[in-house]
Scaffold this motif. Structure first.
Motif, PDB file in Angstrom:
ATOM      1  N   GLN A  47       0.833  -1.202   0.000  1.00  0.00           N
ATOM      2  CA  GLN A  47       0.000   0.000   0.000  1.00  0.00           C
ATOM      3  C   GLN A  47       0.871   1.257   0.000  1.00  0.00           C
ATOM      4  OE1 GLN A  47      -3.420   0.151  -0.430  1.00  0.00           O
ATOM      5  NE2 GLN A  47      -2.884  -1.953  -0.931  1.00  0.00           N
ATOM      6  N   HIS A  48       1.759   1.336   0.995  1.00  0.00           N
ATOM      7  CA  HIS A  48       2.676   2.471   1.088  1.00  0.00           C
ATOM      8  C   HIS A  48       4.062   1.942   1.409  1.00  0.00           C
ATOM      9  CE1 HIS A  48      -0.484   5.479   0.928  1.00  0.00           C
ATOM     10  NE2 HIS A  48      -1.188   4.698   1.739  1.00  0.00           N
ATOM     11  N   ALA A  49       4.959   1.991   0.413  1.00  0.00           N
ATOM     12  CA  ALA A  49       6.274   1.381   0.605  1.00  0.00           C
ATOM     13  C   ALA A  49       7.139   2.185   1.573  1.00  0.00           C
ATOM     14  CB  ALA A  49       6.985   1.225  -0.731  1.00  0.00           C
ATOM     15  N   VAL A  50       6.854   3.481   1.737  1.00  0.00           N
ATOM     16  CA  VAL A  50       7.635   4.280   2.673  1.00  0.00           C
ATOM     17  C   VAL A  50       6.749   4.684   3.837  1.00  0.00           C
ATOM     18  CG1 VAL A  50       9.095   6.295   2.991  1.00  0.00           C
ATOM     19  CG2 VAL A  50       8.950   5.216   0.760  1.00  0.00           C
ATOM     20  N   SER A  51       7.177   4.339   5.027  1.00  0.00           N
ATOM     21  CA  SER A  51       6.460   4.775   6.208  1.00  0.00           C
ATOM     22  C   SER A  51       7.473   4.955   7.308  1.00  0.00           C
ATOM     23  CB  SER A  51       5.416   3.737   6.619  1.00  0.00           C
ATOM     24  OG  SER A  51       4.939   4.049   7.909  1.00  0.00           O
ATOM     25  N   LEU A  52       7.222   5.929   8.181  1.00  0.00           N
ATOM     26  CA  LEU A  52       8.156   6.124   9.282  1.00  0.00           C
ATOM     27  C   LEU A  52       7.594   5.551  10.577  1.00  0.00           C
ATOM     28  CD1 LEU A  52       9.513   9.687   8.418  1.00  0.00           C
ATOM     29  CD2 LEU A  52      10.559   7.466   7.986  1.00  0.00           C
ATOM     30  N   ILE A  53       6.404   4.930  10.472  1.00  0.00           N
ATOM     31  CA  ILE A  53       5.783   4.360  11.666  1.00  0.00           C
ATOM     32  C   ILE A  53       5.872   2.837  11.611  1.00  0.00           C
ATOM     33  CG2 ILE A  53       3.668   4.304  13.059  1.00  0.00           C
ATOM     34  CD1 ILE A  53       2.984   6.823  10.981  1.00  0.00           C
ATOM     35  N   PRO A  54       6.533   2.227  12.596  1.00  0.00           N
ATOM     36  CA  PRO A  54       6.622   0.767  12.623  1.00  0.00           C
ATOM     37  C   PRO A  54       5.244   0.135  12.800  1.00  0.00           C
ATOM     38  CG  PRO A  54       8.137   1.752  14.209  1.00  0.00           C
ATOM     39  CD  PRO A  54       7.250   2.843  13.723  1.00  0.00           C
ATOM     40  N   SER A  55       5.077  -1.067  12.290  1.00  0.00           N
ATOM     41  CA  SER A  55       3.818  -1.773  12.440  1.00  0.00           C
ATOM     42  C   SER A  55       4.028  -2.942  13.403  1.00  0.00           C
ATOM     43  CB  SER A  55       3.350  -2.242  11.064  1.00  0.00           C
ATOM     44  OG  SER A  55       2.108  -2.884  11.160  1.00  0.00           O
ATOM     45  N   SER A  56       3.142  -3.919  13.372  1.00  0.00           N
ATOM     46  CA  SER A  56       3.171  -4.957  14.417  1.00  0.00           C
ATOM     47  C   SER A  56       3.371  -6.354  13.841  1.00  0.00           C
ATOM     48  CB  SER A  56       1.860  -4.911  15.189  1.00  0.00           C
ATOM     49  OG  SER A  56       0.800  -5.058  14.266  1.00  0.00           O
ATOM     50  N   HIS A  57       3.929  -6.438  12.600  1.00  0.00           N
ATOM     51  CA  HIS A  57       3.983  -7.749  11.948  1.00  0.00           C
ATOM     52  C   HIS A  57       5.364  -8.384  11.953  1.00  0.00           C
ATOM     53  CE1 HIS A  57      -0.150  -7.547  10.478  1.00  0.00           C
ATOM     54  NE2 HIS A  57       0.073  -6.262  10.405  1.00  0.00           N
ATOM     55  N   LEU A  58       6.237  -7.920  12.869  1.00  0.00           N
ATOM     56  CA  LEU A  58       7.595  -8.449  12.942  1.00  0.00           C
ATOM     57  C   LEU A  58       7.591  -9.974  13.078  1.00  0.00           C
ATOM     58  CD1 LEU A  58      10.608  -7.565  13.147  1.00  0.00           C
ATOM     59  CD2 LEU A  58      10.339  -7.600  15.616  1.00  0.00           C
ATOM     60  N   MET A  59       6.746 -10.476  13.981  1.00  0.00           N
ATOM     61  CA  MET A  59       6.716 -11.924  14.242  1.00  0.00           C
ATOM     62  C   MET A  59       6.163 -12.696  13.035  1.00  0.00           C
ATOM     63  SD  MET A  59       8.211 -12.764  16.796  1.00  0.00           S
ATOM     64  CE  MET A  59       9.277 -11.640  17.616  1.00  0.00           C
ATOM     65  N   ASP A  60       5.153 -12.102  12.373  1.00  0.00           N
ATOM     66  CA  ASP A  60       4.611 -12.755  11.170  1.00  0.00           C
ATOM     67  C   ASP A  60       5.699 -12.886  10.115  1.00  0.00           C
ATOM     68  OD1 ASP A  60       2.172 -12.717  12.412  1.00  0.00           O
ATOM     69  OD2 ASP A  60       1.612 -10.770  11.551  1.00  0.00           O
ATOM     70  N   ASN A  61       6.497 -11.829   9.982  1.00  0.00           N
ATOM     71  CA  ASN A  61       7.575 -11.872   9.000  1.00  0.00           C
ATOM     72  C   ASN A  61       8.607 -12.931   9.354  1.00  0.00           C
ATOM     73  OD1 ASN A  61       6.487  -9.873   7.377  1.00  0.00           O
ATOM     74  ND2 ASN A  61       7.518  -8.220   8.500  1.00  0.00           N
ATOM     75  N   PHE A  62       8.859 -13.088  10.649  1.00  0.00           N
ATOM     76  CA  PHE A  62       9.786 -14.125  11.106  1.00  0.00           C
ATOM     77  C   PHE A  62       9.303 -15.502  10.675  1.00  0.00           C
ATOM     78  CE2 PHE A  62      12.371 -11.650  14.171  1.00  0.00           C
ATOM     79  CZ  PHE A  62      13.577 -12.253  13.914  1.00  0.00           C
ATOM     80  N   LYS A  63       7.972 -15.715  10.803  1.00  0.00           N
ATOM     81  CA  LYS A  63       7.416 -17.042  10.516  1.00  0.00           C
ATOM     82  C   LYS A  63       7.637 -17.447   9.062  1.00  0.00           C
ATOM     83  CE  LYS A  63       4.027 -17.154  14.190  1.00  0.00           C
ATOM     84  NZ  LYS A  63       2.994 -16.153  14.456  1.00  0.00           N
ATOM     85  N   VAL A  64       7.755 -16.444   8.179  1.00  0.00           N
ATOM     86  CA  VAL A  64       7.952 -16.757   6.765  1.00  0.00           C
ATOM     87  C   VAL A  64       9.231 -17.577   6.558  1.00  0.00           C
ATOM     88  CG1 VAL A  64       8.363 -15.730   4.483  1.00  0.00           C
ATOM     89  CG2 VAL A  64       6.690 -14.713   6.029  1.00  0.00           C
ATOM     90  N   PHE A  65      10.253 -17.342   7.412  1.00  0.00           N
ATOM     91  CA  PHE A  65      11.536 -18.026   7.238  1.00  0.00           C
ATOM     92  C   PHE A  65      11.487 -19.502   7.636  1.00  0.00           C
ATOM     93  CE2 PHE A  65      13.278 -13.614   8.226  1.00  0.00           C
ATOM     94  CZ  PHE A  65      13.307 -13.274   6.889  1.00  0.00           C
ATOM     95  N   GLU A  66      10.488 -19.882   8.426  1.00  0.00           N
ATOM     96  CA  GLU A  66      10.436 -21.253   8.930  1.00  0.00           C
ATOM     97  C   GLU A  66      10.430 -22.267   7.792  1.00  0.00           C
ATOM     98  OE1 GLU A  66       7.175 -21.644  11.663  1.00  0.00           O
ATOM     99  OE2 GLU A  66       8.119 -20.194  13.034  1.00  0.00           O
TER     100      GLU A  66
END
Lengths: 282, 305
Positions: A47-66
């Motif tokens: 949606q917006h590739a540049v943002s200065l506000i962190p979101s809450s999907h860090l853990m979801d992104n981690f799961k992708v590596f499993e």
């Protein structure tokens, strides 16, 4: 001389600060985008590739590596093994070689030093094909030692150490150690090495970072997944399985550079001083 | 540098000089000289095929591989690209580094926060080039990516631009990354060079009423000549072995626009038919080019007594 001339033109000064701040932003901005996007979901990134506000999907992104080949912890451990091993080899043996050049007078010494200057600039990649075949023959591909042991030979580190030692190691000190009955090798370890600590730290940092970042040689030698170092791991992120996982790609990149940020921001003072020192060798 | 003790007692410590050089020399022989000779020999053989370590010397036509490499259009493209990419990065890099050096060492404009700026400008240099290149690949992503987002949102472009599909854009991105990673390094080296110039020269010039610009062009630059040449040649040698950034950014694409000499060597040896012999010949050609430039550095750095 007018006052303005002595203090410089204020307009010029403002321009200088604007340019410098713009350059600082240019250095930091890509990494800010990277870190922030590593906490955002692929949908948010799209949606917006540049943002200065962190979101809450860090853990979801981690799961992708499993269960996928990109394994940051493996990469981290392998890179750490290689970088620490190579750094110890380079620092210790380069100091020893420099000691041979400074503390003793021997026939071949000047020729040996000239030789070191000659081979200093030849990059390792030009002989990589022979190195690969040689390692393949003796079954050393897929062995991290093939990346560590060659670090004993580090001509530019020897050059640096020699210049430093000439300026800071008083030879009278070695003589008095001899009078006290100290053996030569013992004198090197107990008297010369402590004096060389600042130079060893500088060379150590640079050797560590360069080895950590090295891609070419590791990528031809290491084919087994469990031995891959960080720069090879990161290249896996370009593979098709991650193509649509933007959040995970940013997270993977962040993980590969985080250790370097840590090293850099704790040691930046010494690193900058080391770079400046390297420049005056001419 | 004769030890005084040595003279007094007539005892020679010379053997320790040889003894302590042994590890370095052994490592050189095994990990450098032998692979170098191996590479040279491979260049004159028919070595190829994954995992195949048998080869035969080409007795009838020893220079076959060298001719094949020199006649290969991709090799010519790769060498040309390597020099082009290096030039595109080096000219802006040295210009900016010189400008910043002039600003930071100016005695009239005392610039504050120099320590901070140095740390930040140098920072990209220590970050893994492979990671940086992939990061830029994502930043310049198409159709969605941070740079395209910014371009469209600010109205600079109507629609997203496919950077990685444009030879020109990809080249400029490679050159930009190279520039962005190295101008801080060059600046720090040049500043330390300026600090090594005798300050009395600058004081005398100031008393004579020279302007900052005059001082820079007539005192600083001429005194930096050796360091500038050193920077130029080391940067060129580094540029000639460029691999990580173009490889990771776009794998030499589009249309081989960012294919470098080292990528050519890698592709010959570790892809397709695994033509080790041809890759070795290409390595030797690059070796000769790099050795030539290294000789210049050696000449500059020799001990002047």
């Amino acid at each position: 001389m007018t006052l303005e001339k002595r203090n410089g033109n204020p307009v010029v000064k403002v321009i200088i600060y604007i340019v410098c701040i713009a350059l600082a932003v240019m250095s930091i901005f890509p990494f800010v985008v990277m870190v922030i996007n590593s906490t955002r979901s692929t949908y948010e990134v799209q949606q917006h590739a540049v943002s200065l506000i962190p979101s809450s999907h860090l853990m979801d992104n981690f799961k992708v590596f499993e269960g996928k080949p990109f394994n940051p912890w493996r990469g981290f451990l392998n890179s750490l093994t290689v970088a620490v091993g190579a750094t110890v080899c380079t620092v210790y043996f380069s100091t020893l070689t420099a000691y041979a050049l400074v503390a003793y007078t021997w026939k071949a010494r000047d020729a040996f030093f000239t030789f070191i200057l000659c081979v200093m600039m030849i990059p390792a990649q030009v002989t990589a094909i022979g190195f690969y075949q040689f390692m393949y023959r003796i079954h050393m591909t897929n062995n991290l030692l093939a990346l560590i042991l060659p670090a004993i030979y580090a001509p530019s580190a020897v050059f640096f150490m020699r210049q430093f030692m000439l300026a800071s190691l008083p030879l009278e000190l070695l003589d008095s150690a001899r009078i006290d009955g100290s053996k030569e090798f013992h004198t090197f370890n107990r008297i010369a090495m402590p004096i060389m600590k600042p130079a060893m730290a500088t060379q150590g940092i640079f050797c560590f970072v360069n080895t950590w970042n090295n891609l070419f040689i590791p990528s031809i030698l290491l084919t087994r997944d469990e031995l891959k170092t960080m720069p090879i791991m990161v290249s896996l992120l370009k593979g098709d399985i991650y193509k649509t996982e933007y959040g995970a790609i940013y997270l993977g990149l962040t993980l590969t550079v985080l250790p370097l940020f840590f090293v850099y921001f704790t040691l930046s003072k010494y690193i900058i001083a080391g770079v400046a020192l390297g420049g005056v060798k001419g | 540098m004769n030890s005084t003790l040595e003279k007094k007692h007539g005892f020679s410590y010379a053997k320790y000089g040889y003894l302590f050089s042994i590890p370095f020399i052994v490592a050189f022989l095994i990990f450098n000289l032998y692979p170098t000779i191996y590479t040279i020999v491979l260049g004159f053989t028919d070595s190829k095929g994954l995992g195949n370590i048998t080869f035969h010397i080409l007795k009838d036509d020893p220079f076959k591989n060298f001719r094949a490499v020199l006649n290969a259009p991709t090799f010519k493209t790769a060498v040309k690209n390597t020099f082009v990419l290096w030039t595109m990065n080096f000219i802006p890099q040295i210009t900016l580094a010189l400008l910043l050096t002039a600003w930071f060492t100016s005695r009239r404009n005392q610039i504050r926060g120099q320590g901070f700026f140095k740390v930040v400008f140098y920072m990209p240099n220590i970050i893994t080039a492979a990671s940086v290149a992939i990061l830029f690949n994502v930043l310049f992503g198409y159709p969605k990516g941070p740079i395209n987002d910014l371009l469209v949102q600010t109205g600079l472009r109507d629609s997203a631009f496919y950077f990685m599909n444009s030879p020109k854009a990809t080249r400029w991105i490679v050159a930009f990354i190279q520039f962005w990673m190295w101008y801080g390094y060059t600046m720090i080296i040049l500043i330390s060079g300026v600090l090594g110039i005798n300050p009395e020269i600058f004081e005398a010039a100031e008393i004579d009423g020279a302007t900052d610009t005059q001082i820079f062009f007539q005192i600083t630059l001429p005194n930096l000549r050796t360091i500038l040449t050193y920077t130029l040649v080391t940067s060129l040698i580094g540029g000639l072995s460029m691999y990580d950034i173009p490889k990771m950014l776009n794998n030499g694409n589009p249309n081989n626009a960012t294919l470098t000499a080292n990528m050519f060597i890698y592709n010959q040896a570790f892809q397709g038919s695994y033509l080790y012999a041809r890759a070795a010949a290409a390595s030797m050609i690059m070796f000769v080019i790099i050795a030539f430039f290294s000789a210049i550095v050696f000449y500059l750095m020799r001990d002047r007594k």
